[in-house]
Motif scaffolding. Structure first.
Motif: not given
Length: 253
Positions: A158-159, A155-156, A54-55, A162-164, A142, A50-51
């Motif tokens: 924000v992701w 999007v990157a 996805v990136l 939220l995850t890292s 990102a 997830l961290k």
């Protein structure tokens, strides 16, 4: 040898450190409200899928959108930018006064710090909190995505947040200031590397080599991005083992 951790970082921050602690306690204060949510945050904080993965996927997506005649140069700049950002973060952690992790600060326990029962603070022993290398790496990637595609880059980012970033504050692994500093470092280093002037001849040479050895180029790129997805955990462990072995046998040489 473990790095001695102490509280002298507070001398640098003054009132800002108090604000940092207060914001941390505000976020951490939700721990214990819902075991299911706490467990979910804990799993996110420990999930390389997830961290990082996805990136990395978003990076590959943005690279696919780059112009074919400049794709290899864009990719090379991104990889160099990530490596430089991580190197800067490690230098800051080693050269700046060490800062206790929130989970290791007894003063925070008296002010209401809540430790999630599945989180073992011992895994962070000897590691300075400032800046967050997870935030550095996540925001470097990102930013690279953003430079190629603005919406995808947002999007990157924000992701990454939220995850890292936020899960590590929530659980007591980092202070908000560690995350903010890491995000700034990762962003600025990637922007600096991306803006460096490179002679057109060198750019064309990179593109020619990537085209001529396409299989090798993408094989190496896969290995590099797989390590980026895991915050270079395996690479750092391997390097540390080799370095220790060399130091162990150095007097015998």
């Amino acid at each position: 040898m473990e790095m001695p951790i102490h509280s002298c970082f507070g001398d640098l921050g003054g009132g800002m450190l108090t604000l940092d602690e207060s914001l941390f306690l505000l976020i951490n204060g939700w721990v214990g409200t819902s075991w299911s949510f706490d467990h979910l945050v804990f799993r996110i904080a420990h999930s390389h899928l997830l961290k990082g993965s996805v990136l990395v996927a978003l990076l590959w997506w943005s690279w696919h959108r780059a112009q074919s005649q400049a794709r290899a140069s864009v990719i090379l700049r991104t990889v160099v930018g990530v490596l430089m950002a991580v190197a800067v973060a490690r230098a800051m952690q080693n050269l700046l006064p060490a800062r206790l992790r929130p989970a290791h600060d007894p003063a925070l326990l008296e002010r209401g710090f809540v430790l999630f029962d599945e989180f073992d603070p011992a895994i962070l022993e000897g590691l300075s909190s400032f800046p967050s290398d997870h935030a550095v790496l996540a925001f470097a990637m990102a930013t690279a995505v953003f430079l190629e595609h603005r919406r995808l880059g947002i999007v990157a980012m924000v992701w990454a947040l939220l995850t890292s970033c936020l899960p590590r504050v929530y659980l007591g692994m980092r202070y908000p200031g560690d995350i903010i500093a890491g995000a700034i470092v990762g962003t600025l280093v990637m922007l600096a590397v991306a803006s460096l002037p490179v002679p057109q001849l060198l750019d064309r040479r990179v593109e020619t080599l990537a085209l001529r050895h396409r299989g090798l180029f993408y094989a190496v790129l896969f290995l590099a991005t797989s390590q980026m997805a895991t915050v270079f955990v395996d690479s750092r462990a391997l390097f540390g083992t080799v370095a220790n072995l060399v130091l162990l046998h150095l007097p015998r040489l």
